[in-house]
Design a protein around this motif. Structure first.
Motif, PDB file in Angstrom:
ATOM      1  N   ILE A  98     -13.957 -45.383 -22.716  1.00  6.25           N
ATOM      2  CA  ILE A  98     -14.843 -44.576 -23.564  1.00  6.25           C
ATOM      3  C   ILE A  98     -14.147 -44.233 -24.875  1.00  6.25           C
ATOM      4  O   ILE A  98     -14.729 -44.373 -25.954  1.00  6.25           O
ATOM      5  CB  ILE A  98     -15.291 -43.302 -22.809  1.00  6.25           C
ATOM      6  CG1 ILE A  98     -16.207 -43.682 -21.646  1.00  6.25           C
ATOM      7  CG2 ILE A  98     -15.968 -42.328 -23.769  1.00  6.25           C
ATOM      8  CD1 ILE A  98     -16.474 -42.555 -20.677  1.00  6.25           C
ATOM      9  N   CYS A  99     -12.909 -43.795 -24.780  1.00  4.31           N
ATOM     10  CA  CYS A  99     -12.162 -43.425 -25.986  1.00  4.31           C
ATOM     11  C   CYS A  99     -11.979 -44.612 -26.921  1.00  4.31           C
ATOM     12  O   CYS A  99     -12.100 -44.470 -28.141  1.00  4.31           O
ATOM     13  CB  CYS A  99     -10.807 -42.824 -25.619  1.00  4.31           C
ATOM     14  SG  CYS A  99     -10.922 -41.178 -24.890  1.00  4.31           S
ATOM     15  N   ARG A 100     -11.715 -45.780 -26.364  1.00  8.78           N
ATOM     16  CA  ARG A 100     -11.564 -46.979 -27.197  1.00  8.78           C
ATOM     17  C   ARG A 100     -12.887 -47.345 -27.871  1.00  8.78           C
ATOM     18  O   ARG A 100     -12.923 -47.697 -29.044  1.00  8.78           O
ATOM     19  CB  ARG A 100     -11.060 -48.153 -26.381  1.00  8.78           C
ATOM     20  CG  ARG A 100      -9.598 -48.041 -26.030  1.00  8.78           C
ATOM     21  CD  ARG A 100      -9.156 -49.238 -25.186  1.00  8.78           C
ATOM     22  NE  ARG A 100      -7.840 -49.023 -24.657  1.00  8.78           N
ATOM     23  CZ  ARG A 100      -6.762 -49.677 -25.067  1.00  8.78           C
ATOM     24  NH1 ARG A 100      -6.870 -50.568 -26.019  1.00  8.78           N
ATOM     25  NH2 ARG A 100      -5.592 -49.427 -24.524  1.00  8.78           N
ATOM     26  N   ALA A 101     -13.968 -47.271 -27.124  1.00 12.51           N
ATOM     27  CA  ALA A 101     -15.285 -47.629 -27.666  1.00 12.51           C
ATOM     28  C   ALA A 101     -15.706 -46.666 -28.776  1.00 12.51           C
ATOM     29  O   ALA A 101     -16.336 -47.084 -29.756  1.00 12.51           O
ATOM     30  CB  ALA A 101     -16.329 -47.647 -26.560  1.00 12.51           C
ATOM     31  N   LEU A 102     -15.370 -45.401 -28.629  1.00 14.26           N
ATOM     32  CA  LEU A 102     -15.771 -44.391 -29.609  1.00 14.26           C
ATOM     33  C   LEU A 102     -14.686 -44.110 -30.648  1.00 14.26           C
ATOM     34  O   LEU A 102     -14.898 -43.309 -31.557  1.00 14.26           O
ATOM     35  CB  LEU A 102     -16.143 -43.085 -28.895  1.00 14.26           C
ATOM     36  CG  LEU A 102     -17.369 -43.139 -27.994  1.00 14.26           C
ATOM     37  CD1 LEU A 102     -17.545 -41.822 -27.264  1.00 14.26           C
ATOM     38  CD2 LEU A 102     -18.616 -43.471 -28.812  1.00 14.26           C
ATOM     39  N   ASP A 103     -13.529 -44.731 -30.483  1.00 12.10           N
ATOM     40  CA  ASP A 103     -12.387 -44.494 -31.362  1.00 12.10           C
ATOM     41  C   ASP A 103     -12.107 -42.988 -31.468  1.00 12.10           C
ATOM     42  O   ASP A 103     -12.127 -42.403 -32.547  1.00 12.10           O
ATOM     43  CB  ASP A 103     -12.625 -45.091 -32.755  1.00 12.10           C
ATOM     44  CG  ASP A 103     -11.359 -45.071 -33.605  1.00 12.10           C
ATOM     45  OD1 ASP A 103     -10.249 -45.117 -33.036  1.00 12.10           O
ATOM     46  OD2 ASP A 103     -11.489 -44.995 -34.845  1.00 12.10           O
ATOM     47  N   CYS A 104     -11.873 -42.393 -30.301  1.00  7.57           N
ATOM     48  CA  CYS A 104     -11.629 -40.954 -30.232  1.00  7.57           C
ATOM     49  C   CYS A 104     -10.532 -40.677 -29.208  1.00  7.57           C
ATOM     50  O   CYS A 104     -10.004 -41.598 -28.597  1.00  7.57           O
ATOM     51  CB  CYS A 104     -12.909 -40.211 -29.872  1.00  7.57           C
ATOM     52  SG  CYS A 104     -13.518 -40.542 -28.198  1.00  7.57           S
ATOM     53  N   THR A 105     -10.202 -39.408 -29.036  1.00  8.81           N
ATOM     54  CA  THR A 105      -9.187 -39.018 -28.061  1.00  8.81           C
ATOM     55  C   THR A 105      -9.829 -38.304 -26.885  1.00  8.81           C
ATOM     56  O   THR A 105     -11.008 -37.926 -26.941  1.00  8.81           O
ATOM     57  CB  THR A 105      -8.143 -38.070 -28.695  1.00  8.81           C
ATOM     58  OG1 THR A 105      -8.788 -36.837 -29.037  1.00  8.81           O
ATOM     59  CG2 THR A 105      -7.500 -38.696 -29.931  1.00  8.81           C
TER      60      THR A 105
END
Length: 76
Positions: free
Chosen positions: A50-57
């Protein structure tokens, strides 16, 4: 400690993205989407997708909430 994914769903709204679109982009099963909606445990591998897909932490999508003495979760 309880987990809340409210921050994730707020982020999806901000990005005009549905949970199904995230599921397809991140490459996880519909079962994970159901678990997210119920604030149930998901694996760290799924959180990473999820974090990779959304470019978030992690902090952008998950909130840890203490349980009270009766075992009920605090509402955020």
């Amino acid at each position: 400690m309880a987990v809340s994914y409210k921050k994730l769903f707020h982020l999806l709204v901000d990005r005009d993205m549905t949970a199904v679109q995230l599921q397809q982009q991140a490459g996880y099963s519909a079962n994970i989407t159901t678990r997210l909606k119920k604030n149930a445990y998901i694996s760290l591998e799924s959180v990473e997708k999820i974090c990779r897909a959304l470019d978030c932490t992690l902090d952008d999508i998950v909130e840890f909430m203490p349980d009270d003495a009766e075992g009920k979760q605090y509402d955020a």
